[in-house]
Design a protein around this motif. Structure first.
Motif: not given
Length: 268
Positions: A15-22
């Protein structure tokens, strides 16, 4: 110690590069977010280090977008040689990801802010029938395309410009001004390739430029229309967003002052 990594991946299942949680946050059971490249890489690195590791990348890619050499950096007090980071981390990654190289870098190096350019390649099969082999790396366009017309139109976008018309409404960049250094369109048989380089990119900028150029290539718009779209600064005036699977982040480019592999260096 700060390390830089070259990371290759097939983004199809992410779901893309960026982490979706802190960083370090554990979601409630049953509410795990979809897998992202950053979270997957950090989990593998943290396993090798036996301590939490956070990464910074050169350029975040969207869902379904691939990378030949994404560059990231991370800091750690754990002592491992570069070969250990490469082999240990890759062994903990899914087959769709691997570490190409690892090098120690000075503490003021930033994968993101030290980069002077980013390179993308977009490829599509221009044929009446969709591709079977290599389809995760190829978009598809059944309409005959005039590649020369697309290349000529693309040259109107070069230079430092306001690319408001070519970014998604969800783009979080503070402004839309970017320096587009290269946008070439070429054909090899049924494969059409867009080669793009800029100092930085906006969210969906490459895919929106490709989608607009396809309107020209299919004969639906004149070559001069691209300049009109750029001047309008209105996303609704541009063409549709091209599919993600044809897009590959070739990698960033850094000045030679940094001790990095040749594939990401250039002469300023």
């Amino acid at each position: 110690m700060r390390y830089a990594l070259g990371v290759e991946y097939d983004g199809s299942e992410f779901h893309g590069w960026q982490r979706l949680t802190a960083h370090g946050e554990t979601p409630p059971p049953g509410r795990e977010p979809p897998p992202t490249l950053q979270a997957t890489l950090e989990a593998a690195l943290s396993s090798v280090a036996a301590s939490p590791i956070e990464t910074i990348c050169a350029g975040r890619t969207d869902a379904g977008v691939h990378a030949e050499c994404q560059v990231v950096h991370f800091d750690t007090d754990v002592q491992r040689d570069p070969r250990g980071w490469v082999l240990g981390t890759t062994s903990r990654l899914p087959p769709s990801m691997r570490i190409r190289w690892c090098v120690p870098v000075p503490g003021d190096f930033s994968a993101r802010f030290s980069a002077r350019a980013r390179r993308y390649r977009y490829r599509l099969l221009n044929h009446q029938v969709r591709p079977a082999l290599g389809r995760q790396l190829l978009a598809w366009e059944r309409r005959p395309l005039d590649v020369d017309a697309m290349h000529r139109a693309a040259q109107q976008l070069l230079g430092e410009r306001d690319f408001e018309a070519f970014r998604t409404v969800h783009c979080q960049a503070a402004h839309a001004r970017r320096e587009l250094q290269r946008l070439d369109v070429s054909r090899d048989g049924d494969i059409v390739t867009f080669t793009v380089q800029a100092n930085a990119f906006l969210h969906h900028q490459v895919r929106n430029m490709v989608g607009s150029l396809l309107e020209v290539g299919a004969g639906l718009r004149p070559e001069t229309w691209i300049a009109d779209v750029l001047e309008s600064r209105d996303r609704t005036q541009a063409g549709p967003t091209a599919p993600a699977q044809g897009l590959v982040f070739v990698g960033p480019r850094y000045p030679r002052e940094w001790p990095l592999p040749e594939e990401v260096l250039f002469d300023a």
